[in-house]
Motif scaffolding. Structure first.
Motif, PDB file in Angstrom:
ATOM      1  N   VAL A   2      -0.408  14.386 -14.222  1.00  0.00           N
ATOM      2  CA  VAL A   2      -0.419  13.529 -13.025  1.00  0.00           C
ATOM      3  C   VAL A   2      -0.027  12.101 -13.415  1.00  0.00           C
ATOM      4  N   HIS A  11       0.803  16.016  -8.438  1.00  0.00           N
ATOM      5  CA  HIS A  11      -0.572  16.488  -8.238  1.00  0.00           C
ATOM      6  C   HIS A  11      -0.659  18.005  -8.394  1.00  0.00           C
ATOM      7  N   ASP A  17      -1.491  17.562   0.250  1.00  0.00           N
ATOM      8  CA  ASP A  17      -2.073  17.231  -1.041  1.00  0.00           C
ATOM      9  C   ASP A  17      -3.387  17.982  -1.247  1.00  0.00           C
ATOM     10  N   HIS A  61      -2.884   7.230   3.195  1.00  0.00           N
ATOM     11  CA  HIS A  61      -1.574   7.855   3.040  1.00  0.00           C
ATOM     12  C   HIS A  61      -1.208   8.492   4.378  1.00  0.00           C
ATOM     13  N   MET A  93       3.067   9.913 -11.943  1.00  0.00           N
ATOM     14  CA  MET A  93       2.907   8.592 -11.339  1.00  0.00           C
ATOM     15  C   MET A  93       3.815   7.573 -12.042  1.00  0.00           C
ATOM     16  N   VAL A 147       4.926  12.514  -5.797  1.00  0.00           N
ATOM     17  CA  VAL A 147       3.484  12.490  -6.032  1.00  0.00           C
ATOM     18  C   VAL A 147       2.876  13.869  -5.768  1.00  0.00           C
ATOM     19  N   ASN A 206      -8.852   9.370  -3.946  1.00  0.00           N
ATOM     20  CA  ASN A 206      -7.599   8.624  -3.876  1.00  0.00           C
ATOM     21  C   ASN A 206      -7.202   8.360  -2.428  1.00  0.00           C
ATOM     22  N   SER A 230       7.279   8.239 -10.790  1.00  0.00           N
ATOM     23  CA  SER A 230       7.371   7.741  -9.418  1.00  0.00           C
ATOM     24  C   SER A 230       7.514   6.223  -9.389  1.00  0.00           C
TER      25      SER A 230
END
Length: 132
Positions: free
Chosen positions: A19, A63, A114, A106, A23, A59, A100, A26
């Protein structure tokens, strides 16, 4: 018993490394503004809302890959057909995903996808480990 605890712990560790890598990638593709204060909730919310769909897909992939790798490593280390371990890893990822999403809002579609991906991905990783 100690083997199973170690398997779950190393599964989490391996998954979180994946992860973290996602990130990092990203942030290279969709870099945050240089003056972004990560501790400022409003600034973070504004930044997240400005991101294109592609950023969220990276993302999501990170994940899901993290949970998959975590489940795989857990299953591999436990060295037996023990699906509870990978599911524990998946629950850990699910809880961190919820945290998160609570810290930084989000888009709804992202949040739903997610949260739905963690458990199946971790289970699938555990299943793949049994094929070796």
């Amino acid at each position: 018993m100690l083997n199973k605890i170690l398997a779950v712990g190393l599964g989490f560790g391996a998954g979180f490394l994946v992860v973290g890598l996602a990130m990092f990638i990203s942030s290279l593709i969709y870099p945050p503004p240089k003056d972004l204060d990560m501790q400022d909730r409003e600034a973070m919310t504004s930044f997240v809302q400005s991101l294109p769909v592609g950023a969220f897909l990276v993302v999501l992939l990170g994940h899901a890959s993290g949970a998959l790798v975590g489940g795989f490593v857990c299953g591999l280390i436990s060295n037996e057909v023990w699906q509870l371990g990978p599911l524990i890893v998946g629950v850990g990822f699910l809880l961190s995903g919820i945290l998160n999403l609570r810290m930084v809002p989000h888009p709804t579609w992202f949040a739903a996808l997610d949260l739905l991906l963690y458990l199946p991905a971790a289970w699938l990783g555990g299943y793949f480990s049994t094929l070796l």
